[in-house]
Scaffold this active site. Structure first.
Site, PDB file in Angstrom:
ATOM      1  N   LYS A  79      64.461  42.140  18.602  1.00 27.52           N
ATOM      2  CA  LYS A  79      64.869  43.608  18.581  1.00 27.52           C
ATOM      3  C   LYS A  79      66.041  43.890  17.692  1.00 27.52           C
ATOM      4  CE  LYS A  79      65.446  47.444  22.058  1.00 27.52           C
ATOM      5  NZ  LYS A  79      65.426  46.896  23.668  1.00 27.52           N
ATOM      6  N   SER A 154      61.357  50.923  25.211  1.00 25.01           N
ATOM      7  CA  SER A 154      61.527  50.607  23.509  1.00 25.01           C
ATOM      8  C   SER A 154      61.790  50.041  22.560  1.00 25.01           C
ATOM      9  CB  SER A 154      63.523  50.854  23.833  1.00 25.01           C
ATOM     10  OG  SER A 154      64.344  49.620  24.589  1.00 25.01           O
ATOM     11  N   SER A 178      61.119  48.807  29.170  1.00 25.40           N
ATOM     12  CA  SER A 178      61.812  48.277  27.919  1.00 25.40           C
ATOM     13  C   SER A 178      60.628  47.254  27.303  1.00 25.40           C
ATOM     14  CB  SER A 178      63.519  48.286  26.776  1.00 25.40           C
ATOM     15  OG  SER A 178      63.326  49.815  26.831  1.00 25.40           O
TER      16      SER A 178
HETATM   17  N1  GLN Z   1      62.496  54.359  28.921  1.00 27.52           N
HETATM   18  C1  GLN Z   1      64.199  53.696  29.500  1.00 27.52           C
HETATM   19  C2  GLN Z   1      64.540  54.705  28.711  1.00 27.52           C
HETATM   20  O1  GLN Z   1      65.118  55.045  28.613  1.00 27.52           O
HETATM   21  C3  GLN Z   1      64.116  52.590  29.097  1.00 27.52           C
HETATM   22  C4  GLN Z   1      64.885  51.730  28.543  1.00 27.52           C
HETATM   23  C5  GLN Z   1      65.251  50.532  28.263  1.00 27.52           C
HETATM   24  O2  GLN Z   1      64.794  49.810  29.828  1.00 27.52           O
HETATM   25  N2  GLN Z   1      65.700  50.193  27.445  1.00 27.52           N
HETATM   26  O3  GLN Z   1      66.309  54.451  29.486  1.00 27.52           O
END
Ligand code: GLN
Length: 479
Positions: A79, A154, A178
């Site tokens: 990532k 994400s 995410s």
């Molecule tokens: N979707 C969640 C957010 O927008 C979690 C994102 C994540 O785990 N980085 O914060």
């Protein structure tokens, strides 16, 4: 030369046994990327030349009889929020475009030591804020199962890379789901280890009290192997737990006989009926495999999402203050320093990142701190206490990973609340600091993958992998 195996453990075994070369493996994966990446857009950067050089170095070690690690020759996608020495690390944000870190994240160092070959940096929601990878400044990633749909987020690029067969394994980060949510939506395995098991040194921070790095894989065993390699104490991360990396591979095939598995009777509603049906199937399969299903309640769970969307933006507003045009990436010149900060941040951050910074700054501001941030911390404590009580009765808990299967592009971009609701089942574990994983378990609406989430108490990775392994077998997968 035999065919290229599809799992990390088989690749490493074949490379070490000289049945194939690391170079043949990487060439094969690079050709798969060539064939389909223009359709999927899993990567911000494919490191073809560098990857071939890394593979050649592994092959040279093997020919010379030098020791190589347990991931010898295994391609891995990373990532784009983990620092890679001299290789652009953007967090899919314009503000970091062109920034090349002067050091490797600890996970990268550990992967290299284990013989893994870094194949590229994957697309993500900007600064890991989002649930669909539509918040990337560099365009969306498509779900390899159905390219009209999002891969989740994400870490959508890392999930899609594994689902598309661009790499057998990848790394993501999980602050509120995410890793697990895109794993569920792309039909692969995703693991968020206990907070502190994997070093966050070199992970660009989103919300520091929640962030954790973990693997994506096609099998539960590969996810266990990866967690073993990247886990364990790191003095460079003050939140790292001073313990050796847990031994996890033996747990995967241990079975669930005698285990007590929690069914949450007051789980927040909202899951699609097909997702609920798969969850029920998963309970039945574990019971048939010798586990006992125990009903439990987690009454504070319904407040988790609200608490998270105060705590995470609050921490983000502070973490992202460092992107000011002085030290990293983009600078928009202006008449004086203050205007330069403003112009750089206005041009460099996308809408969702700005929304979070504003929410977080508001929640932390004088007069509102107690009512918002302070209150959210109290809810966090209540959630941890709910889990503590539950784990007196059970060894692990099953829930859906995501309430919905992969949705179409654009379906939720104009409705942040409905996007935030994608994380309703994954967020509580981050607030508690516990481990959780998503295992593919059949399909739901439109024949799309459904993921079942296994939760376990802090440092309960072994119990979690026992359940994950059993679910995989019940779903007709590896063993
Ligand atoms: N979707 C969640 C957010 O927008 C979690 C994102 C994540 O785990 N980085 O914060």
């Amino acid at each position: 030369m035999s065919a290229i195996p599809s799992t990390a453990s088989e690749i490493a075994a074949a490379v070490i046994a000289k049945r194939i070369t690391a170079r043949a493996v990487i060439d094969d994966y690079l050709s798969r990327i060539d064939a389909r990446e223009s359709e999927i857009h899993a990567f911000n950067l494919v490191m073809a030349q560098d990857a071939r050089a890394q593979a050649d170095a592994i092959d040279a070690d093997i020919v010379a009889g030098r020791p190589v690690g347990p991931l010898a020759g295994v391609p891995i996608a990373i990532k784009d929020n983990m620092c890679t020495h001299g290789v652009e690390t953007t967090c899919s944000s314009k503000i970091l475009e062109g920034w090349k870190p002067p050091y490797d994240a600890t996970v990268i160092t550990r992967l290299r030591t284990a013989g893994a070959v870094i194949i590229g940096k994957t697309n993500m929601d900007e600064f890991a804020m989002g649930s669909s990878t539509e918040n990337s400044a560099f365009g969306s990633t498509r779900n390899p199962c159905d390219v009209s749909r999002v891969p989740g987020g994400s870490s959508g690029g890392s999930a899609a890379a594994v689902a598309a067969g661009f790499s057998p394994v990848s790394l993501g980060s999980d602050t509120g789901g995410s890793i697990r949510q895109p794993a569920a939506m792309c039909g692969v395995v995703g693991v968020k280890p206990t907070y502190g098991v994997v070093s966050r040194y070199g992970l660009v921070a989103y919300a520091s009290s929640l962030d954790q790095i973990g693997p994506f894989a096609t099998t539960v065993a590969d996810a266990a192997l990866l967690t073993e390699v990247i886990g364990g104490h790191d003095p460079m991360d003050s939140t790292s737990i001073p313990l050796a990396s847990p031994s996890l591979l033996p747990s995967v095939s241990q079975g669930v006989s005698g285990m007590r598995i929690g069914r949450v009777t007051d789980l927040p509603a909202g899951a699609e009926p097909e997702v609920v049906a798969q969850l029920n199937e998963a309970f039945a399969a574990l019971e048939a495999a010798g586990a006992t299903i125990v009903d439990i309640t987690l009454p504070s769970l319904s407040y988790a999402l609200t608490a998270y969307y105060l705590i995470a933006p609050a921490e983000a507003s502070s973490n992202l203050a460092r992107f000011d045009g002085v030290r990293f990436g983009l600078r928009v010149n202006a008449a004086d320093t203050n205007s330069m900060y403003g112009a750089t941040r206005a041009a460099g951050f996308g809408d969702e990142v700005k929304r979070r910074i504003m929410l977080g700054t508001y929640a932390l501001s004088a007069g509102y701190y107690d009512a918002y941030y302070g209150k959210a911390l109290k809810v966090r404590r209540l959630i941890a206490q709910d889990f503590e009580r539950a784990y007196e009765q059970v060894d692990a808990i099953l829930t859906p990973t995501s309430p919905v299967v992969a949705f179409k592009f654009g379906d939720k971009v104009d409705d942040p609340m409905s996007m935030y609701l994608c994380d309703i089942y994954t967020i509580p574990t981050n607030l508690a600091g516990h481990p959780a994983m998503s295992v593919p378990f059949g399909t739901g609406a439109h024949g799309l993958p459904v993921g079942i989430q296994v939760l376990a108490p802090a440092l309960g990775e072994q119990a979690m992998f026992r359940v994950g392994g059993a679910l995989e077998v019940a779903a007709g997968g590896a063993q």
